[in-house]
Each structure stands twice: as structure tokens, then as C-alpha cells.
Design a protein around this motif. Structure first.
Motif, PDB file in Angstrom:
ATOM      1  N   GLU A 125       9.109   3.168   9.496  1.00 61.30           N
ATOM      2  CA  GLU A 125       8.946   1.905   8.714  1.00 61.30           C
ATOM      3  C   GLU A 125       7.687   1.881   7.997  1.00 61.30           C
ATOM      4  O   GLU A 125       7.734   1.385   6.723  1.00 61.30           O
ATOM      5  CB  GLU A 125       9.547   0.777   9.511  1.00 61.30           C
ATOM      6  N   ILE A 126       6.767   2.433   8.634  1.00 63.22           N
ATOM      7  CA  ILE A 126       5.568   2.038   8.090  1.00 63.22           C
ATOM      8  C   ILE A 126       5.166   3.083   6.947  1.00 63.22           C
ATOM      9  O   ILE A 126       4.911   2.710   5.790  1.00 63.22           O
ATOM     10  CB  ILE A 126       4.247   2.363   8.952  1.00 63.22           C
ATOM     11  N   HIS A 154       8.445   2.379   3.680  1.00 65.75           N
ATOM     12  CA  HIS A 154       8.994   0.943   3.868  1.00 65.75           C
ATOM     13  C   HIS A 154       9.906   0.434   2.847  1.00 65.75           C
ATOM     14  O   HIS A 154      10.513  -0.508   2.969  1.00 65.75           O
ATOM     15  CB  HIS A 154       7.575  -0.068   3.760  1.00 65.75           C
ATOM     16  N   ASP A 155      10.371   1.344   1.900  1.00 66.32           N
ATOM     17  CA  ASP A 155      11.381   1.024   1.023  1.00 66.32           C
ATOM     18  C   ASP A 155      12.646   1.487   1.292  1.00 66.32           C
ATOM     19  O   ASP A 155      13.631   1.499   0.680  1.00 66.32           O
ATOM     20  CB  ASP A 155      11.080   1.615  -0.467  1.00 66.32           C
ATOM     21  N   GLU A 158      -1.048  -5.364  12.381  1.00 64.97           N
ATOM     22  CA  GLU A 158      -0.592  -4.796  11.367  1.00 64.97           C
ATOM     23  C   GLU A 158      -1.204  -3.645  10.383  1.00 64.97           C
ATOM     24  O   GLU A 158      -0.844  -3.047   9.697  1.00 64.97           O
ATOM     25  CB  GLU A 158       0.395  -5.666  10.523  1.00 64.97           C
ATOM     26  N   ARG A 184      -2.972   0.453   7.971  1.00 64.09           N
ATOM     27  CA  ARG A 184      -1.538   0.953   8.262  1.00 64.09           C
ATOM     28  C   ARG A 184      -1.784   2.387   8.980  1.00 64.09           C
ATOM     29  O   ARG A 184      -0.915   2.636   9.652  1.00 64.09           O
ATOM     30  CB  ARG A 184      -0.767   1.048   7.110  1.00 64.09           C
TER      31      ARG A 184
END
Length: 436
Positions: free
Chosen positions: A137-138, A141-142, A293, A296
Motif C-alpha cells: 500500500e505504501i 498507493h494508486d 505514517e 514513508r
């Protein structure tokens, strides 16, 4: 006489085949990283959350008491490994049989030990899968979201391969990598928390609005802390891999490794609990990495470290299960010790933990339940009961008091923790979808 020789030879062949006793040439530092890998689990990332449910005073007290209590019981287990001169209790249940009797010892120890080891393996199956998902996901992310199930399957593929390493000593490299990673991600988590500093509107008062919520939260947090000290289930098995002679018993090397391991445990547990709670207060997530968060790249690195750590940790807890299953199949069911038997047994076991992990990804809620229900007995007070039965310390002596303190503390954890955790599971299960 010849029959005795044949029987002894057969016993030796089986012993040389089983993963725990196959290789006895481990060095003292093997004890350090095996124990760090076993004790410091991914559960440490939930410690700041447990602190938010316990509060400053009780939280720090429970952490310190747990560290002292489990360090003491670890020393007891190391001492009892060779409680009978010339004999080694290579497995937890063998020591149980010596203390409680042949049959009763098996019934007391085996179910608890299996619940701990299988429970940890299921938790790590889920943790490994979820961490791979987080990395995905990191970095992407798209991308279209992918089910957690598929990530857990990816993690399982690695375990299917590693599970075929023949003995405890042969996983030493994996275990060393895992120990380094556990120290790394714990350090990243607390240093990042210090760097972020105290968040605006931080609160350290009660986490929940209702008294019921706070009481059950407190109980559940006790279980999370107990889960953090689950390594005792493999202490005797780790010690079994260290050579031992009357002049140089295995306990010397094992204890040396354990002292360093417990210093590392303290360096992982205390800073992350204190600084994580200090920075985020009651708003901290049940996994501190979710609260942090940014940056990254750092969170990606921490998640990669978690994956490597749980990969090794899964093996450290799985090897004693393989040993137990193979011992049962060869001695009780009279199967021939062969690579094929090992291949089938181990693949079936990994498949079972994969199936349960995929079916119950809210197993995190079960941490507190298992933490109190089975981790507390095997880690906090079962070694004390066995010590009282085997060594019979004088009534009201320091040893007697120390043992009874650990027994009472452990029993309180065992009774209170599952109550809070069960409520949490019921609340989580309402929103839960199978195979999400």
C-alpha cells in the motif's frame, strides 16, 4: 542384553532424526538470538496501545513486574534442564512429566504448549501477511486494493520452504536475522515517536468513555503484555541444542545467552511502550507503526523488518511442534522416520496455520485472550510450580516467596486477561467478514 542394545540403538536413531536433538553443537550466542526471536514478537508494536489502556503507573508496573518475573522463571527452566544428574529434559513436557508424573505431566504441559506455539504461528501468519500488504500500500498507493488473504498466502509460501530445514540448529541463520530485525523495528518505532514529539491535544486520561470499557480494556492490556513474554515455551528445546558435559553443563552457556537476550528484550519493550504512549497518548493505534505514517521510507523499512522477524519467529515456534508431531508419529504410531513423513507432516501443519490465519484475521483480538489463558501459565507460573515440586525450597525462604509471588501474579493475569479480550473479540466479530 542384545534386545536392550537394539532398543537403545533404535532410541538413538530416533533422537538423531528428531529436529530438537538432531544437532547438539550450538554455541552460547545461539541461545541469545533464538531467545530474542522467541520473546520479542510483533506484539511489542501493540505495547503503547496497552499502555493507553493501563495508564502510566499500572502500565510501567506491569511491564517491570513481567520482565522480572519471566527473567526469574527463565533462570529456573535453564537450571531444571538437567535437574537429574546425567539426564537432560530436552522438551517442556519431559520436565512436566518429571515434576507431575508420567501421565499428568503430559496432560498439563502438552495442550498448553501446543496452544501457545500454534497460536503464535497463526498470529505471525496474519502479521506477516498484513505487513506485506502495508508495504504494498505504501509503495503502490494508486493500485487496486488486494485482499489480505493473498498476502497471508505469500507469507505462507516462504514458511512452506523454511519448514523443511531439518533441525533447530539449521534455522540459526534465519533466527539471527529475525533477532536483528526485532531490535531494528522496535528502535525505529520509538525513535520515530521521539522525533514526532508529543502530538497536539494529546491525552493521558482514561481511554474509553465508560467505566466498563476502561475495566475490560485494562484486563485485555494485561493479556497483550503477557503475550509479549511468550518465549519460555521453547527454552528447554533451545537448551537441548547446546552440548553438555559434567564439567561444563549446558546451563552455563544457555544462561549467558539468556542474560544478553533479556537485556535486548528490555531495550525493545521499555522505550517503545513509554515513548509511543508519550507521543500519541490515548490516540495511539493498536500497532504503533500505523500511528507513525511518515516518513514513508522509514515505515516501509520497519514493515520489511517485521516480515523478516516473523518469518524467523514462526520457525522458532514451529520446530518444537514438528518435533512433537514427529515424536508422536514415530514412537506411538510406529511410522518409519523418513523424509516423506517429515514432508507430509510439516506441509500439513503450515497449511493448517495458513487456513486458520486466513479464516480469522481478527486473531489480534485473540492475542489478549491467548496471552492470559495459555501464555501466562507456561511463562509466569508453571516453571515455579515445577520448581517447588522438584527442589522443595524451605517454607518462607526467599525462593519460596519468590515462587509464590510469580504464581499469584501469573494466576491473576490468566484469570483477568481473557475476560477483557473476549469482549474485544465479540465487538470486532460484529463487523467481520470471512476471507476479506
Amino acid at each position: 542384553m542384545e534386545e536392550n542394545n537394539t532398543s537403545a540403538k533404535q532410541e538413538k536413531n530416533i533422537s538423531d532424526w528428531l529436529p530438537i536433538t538432531k544437532s547438539r553443537n550450538a554455541k552460547w550466542w545461539y541461545s541469545t538470538f533464538h531467545n530474542v526471536t522467541a520473546v520479542v514478537g510483533a506484539g511489542v508494536l501493540g505495547f503503547p496501545y496497552a499502555m493507553s489502556e493501563l495508564g502510566w503507573g499500572p502500565g510501567i508496573t506491569v511491564l517491570i513486574l513481567s520482565w522480572i518475573c519471566t527473567f526469574y522463571t527463565a533462570w529456573q527452566m535453564i537450571e531444571m534442564h538437567e535437574a537429574v544428574p546425567g539426564k537432560r529434559f530436552d522438551r517442556y513436557h519431559e520436565l512436566g512429566q518429571h515434576a507431575f508424573g508420567e501421565k499428568l505431566g503430559l496432560w498439563i504441559v502438552v495442550p498448553q504448549q501446543l496452544m501457545v506455539e500454534v497460536g503464535v504461528n497463526i498470529v505471525y501468519m496474519i502479521t506477516g501477511g498484513k505487513s506485506i500488504k502495508k508495504i504494498h500500500e505504501i509503495l503502490c498507493h494508486d493500485c487496486k486494493p488486494i485482499r489480505t488473504t493473498y498476502f497471508i498466502m505469500m507469507f505462507a509460501c516462504v514458511q512452506f520452504v523454511l519448514s523443511h530445514l531439518p533441525s533447530f540448529n539449521s534455522i540459526a541463520g534465519v533466527s539471527l536475522a529475525a533477532a536483528v530485525m526485532s531490535l531494528s523495528y522496535s528502535t525505529i518505532a520509538w525513535i520515530a515517536s521521539v522525533h514526532r514529539g508529543v502530538q497536539p491535544d494529546v491525552r493521558y486520561d482514561r481511554r474509553y468513555s465508560s467505566t466498563t470499557g476502561n475495566v475490560f480494556g485494562f484486563f485485555s492490556a494485561l493479556g497483550d503484555v503477557a503475550f509479549g513474554y511468550a518465549g519460555h515455551n521453547v527454552i528447554l528445546e533451545i537448551q537441548a541444542t547446546i552440548p553438555s558435559t559434567p564439567e561444563k553443563p549446558s546451563k552455563g552457556a544457555m544462561w549467558k545467552g539468556m542474560i544478553i537476550a533479556y537485556i535486548i528484550v528490555a531495550l525493545c519493550y521499555f522505550p517503545i511502550s513509554i515513548f509511543g504512549y508519550w507521543a500519541f497518548g490515548n490516540s495511539v493505534d493498536d500497532n504503533i507503526l500505523l500511528s507513525l505514517e511518515k516518513p514513508r521510507w522509514l515505515i516501509t523499512a520497519a514493515n520489511i523488518f517485521v516480515v523478516v522477524h516473523v518469518t524467523g519467529s514462526y520457525q522458532v515456534f514451529a520446530v518444537p511442534v514438528f518435533d512433537m508431531l514427529e515424536l508422536f508419529l514415530v514412537k506411538r504410531m510406529n511410522f518409519k522416520p523418513s523424509w516423506f513423513l517429515r514432508f507430509i507432516t510439516r506441509n500439513l501443519y503450515v497449511s493448517l496455520t495458513l487456513f486458520l490465519g486466513v479464516s480469522f484475521p481478527f486473531f489480534g483480538g485473540l492475542l489478549g485472550f491467548f496471552g492470559g489463558f495459555v501464555f501466562a501459565p507456561t511463562t509466569y507460573f508453571l516453571p515455579c510450580i515445577m520448581w517447588l515440586l522438584i527442589h522443595k525450597p524451605k517454607r518462607f525462604s526467599i525462593s519460596w516467596w519468590a515462587n509464590w509471588f510469580c504464581i499469584i501474579f501469573g494466576v491473576l493475569l490468566m484469570v483477568l486477561a481473557p475476560i477483557g479480550a473476549l469482549r474485544q473479540i465479540i465487538l470486532q466479530a460484529k463487523e467481520y467478514k470471512f476471507y476479506s
